[in-house]
Design an enzyme around this catalytic site. Structure first.
Site, PDB file in Angstrom:
ATOM      1  N   CYS A  56      84.136  38.709  55.772  1.00 62.10           N
ATOM      2  CA  CYS A  56      82.866  39.058  54.919  1.00 62.10           C
ATOM      3  C   CYS A  56      82.891  38.235  53.696  1.00 62.10           C
ATOM      4  O   CYS A  56      82.010  38.004  53.003  1.00 62.10           O
ATOM      5  CB  CYS A  56      83.308  40.591  54.613  1.00 62.10           C
ATOM      6  N   ARG A  98      74.997  49.863  49.464  1.00 57.59           N
ATOM      7  CA  ARG A  98      75.686  50.306  50.570  1.00 57.59           C
ATOM      8  C   ARG A  98      74.875  51.683  51.167  1.00 57.59           C
ATOM      9  O   ARG A  98      73.963  52.146  50.672  1.00 57.59           O
ATOM     10  CB  ARG A  98      77.061  50.621  50.176  1.00 57.59           C
ATOM     11  N   ARG A 156      73.028  36.833  52.716  1.00 61.57           N
ATOM     12  CA  ARG A 156      71.618  37.233  52.358  1.00 61.57           C
ATOM     13  C   ARG A 156      71.488  36.681  50.672  1.00 61.57           C
ATOM     14  O   ARG A 156      70.274  36.338  50.365  1.00 61.57           O
ATOM     15  CB  ARG A 156      71.426  38.676  52.538  1.00 61.57           C
ATOM     16  N   ARG A 178      69.430  53.652  52.118  1.00 64.45           N
ATOM     17  CA  ARG A 178      69.008  52.473  51.408  1.00 64.45           C
ATOM     18  C   ARG A 178      67.380  52.483  51.057  1.00 64.45           C
ATOM     19  O   ARG A 178      67.186  52.098  49.943  1.00 64.45           O
ATOM     20  CB  ARG A 178      69.457  51.174  52.180  1.00 64.45           C
TER      21      ARG A 178
END
Length: 328
Positions: A266, A173, A156, A179
């Site tokens: 990741c 996180r 992203r 969030r």
């Protein structure tokens, strides 16, 4: 005679139900993360099983499992082991036979299957698109210069910076509620999330903008709920086959085969999205260099029955383009 026959049918149905319970030998235990969203996913899976089998509510129990990913709240997952942090504890419960079915958000699972387990069942895909939540409901193009966007994803971050290099990406996180709270506290000017989670939690009112999959290619498997079991547990496998959504199954495998070829984790910023129209499948994907400076893109179309091979081909094409760029 009619009532005698009707009574006979009721006895047969009752015996059939008892036979199923004996066949299973115990309650079916579904394991998932304990977040609000994960619990909803587990309930969706349970409801689907009940609707498509003779099992009833009391036959299926949902067990919440805390994962290592839930405990690490201020660091990138890649620093501590990658995507497996969200699935490894649940998979251990499955291997140890403490649960019978594991529920995962497919995008959070490692590309390679854990030995002894199979992930071959998927519920119908939810909306895979990305969304923007921002202060004062500003759209992405309306954000102030050098606005701070919260994301925990390299993919992203690189996609955002390709559209607006001035944007500052800052790690965020926590679950969706956490969030959104951080956004409203002014820690960030905006955050990027997946549409699927927001829709399931009925938080559509918080959305400032929905990005098309052409503008931001989502993560492989985004919006897909995966059901995992032991590879030799034929009783559970026979149940899962009844609820598998086969178009989603094909889209999921095509996208994830890209990750397998790229050996994605990741640290690998990859977007992948498959669409199906009748008997044709189209797969679009992008791969970023480790620093996000280079983008490699591929799009291919194939007959639907070649969905697995299509994923491999797209993955190999991206891998070749990436390697060739570093040779120059």
């Amino acid at each position: 005679v009619f009532y005698s026959f009707k009574y006979f049918l009721l006895i047969v149905q009752s015996l059939h139900k008892k036979e199923i319970n004996l066949f299973m030998g115990k309650e079916i235990i579904i394991g998932s993360r304990g977040s609000k969203l994960a619990s909803l996913y587990a309930q969706m899976a349970k409801d689907k099983i009940i609707k498509n089998t003779d099992l009833e509510d009391e036959d299926i129990v949902i067990k919440s499992i805390t994962t290592r990913g839930d405990l690490i709240k201020d660091k990138r997952l890649s620093e501590f082991g990658g995507k497996g942090l969200f699935s490894s504890n649940i998979e251990k419960e499955l291997i140890d036979k403490n649960i019978d079915i594991a529920i995962h958000a497919l995008k959070d699972m490692p590309a390679l299957e854990t030995k002894g387990l199979i992930t071959d069942t998927f519920l119908e895909r939810n909306d895979p698109r990305e969304i923007l939540l921002s202060i004062n409901r500003k759209k992405f193009s309306e954000l102030n210069l050098k606005s701070i966007i919260g994301t925990s994803s390299y993919r992203r971050e690189f996609q955002i910076k390709k559209m607006r290099p001035d944007i500052i990406c800052k790690l965020i996180r926590g679950n969706i509620d956490t969030r959104i709270k951080k956004l409203k506290e002014g820690i960030y000017d905006a955050i990027i999330l997946s549409y699927a989670g927001i829709k399931c939690l009925n938080l559509d009112k918080e959305i400032s903008e929905i990005f098309s999959v052409n503008k931001i290619i989502p993560s492989a498997g985004q919006g897909i709920i995966a059901l995992q079991c032991r590879e030799k547990d034929n009783k559970i496998i026979s149940i899962l086959k009844k609820i598998n959504h086969y178009e989603t199954y094909k889209r999921a495998n095509a996208e994830r085969n890209i990750l397998k070829v790229l050996e994605g984790d990741c640290e690998t910023a990859v977007g992948a999205h498959a669409t199906v129209v009748k008997d044709i499948i189209t797969l679009e994907a992008e791969l970023f260099s480790l620093d996000g400076a280079l983008r490699f893109y591929e799009k291919k179309t194939s007959n639907l029955d070649e969905f697995k091979q299509l994923g491999i081909e797209v993955g190999q094409s991206l891998k070749t383009k990436s390697k060739n760029s570093y040779k120059r």
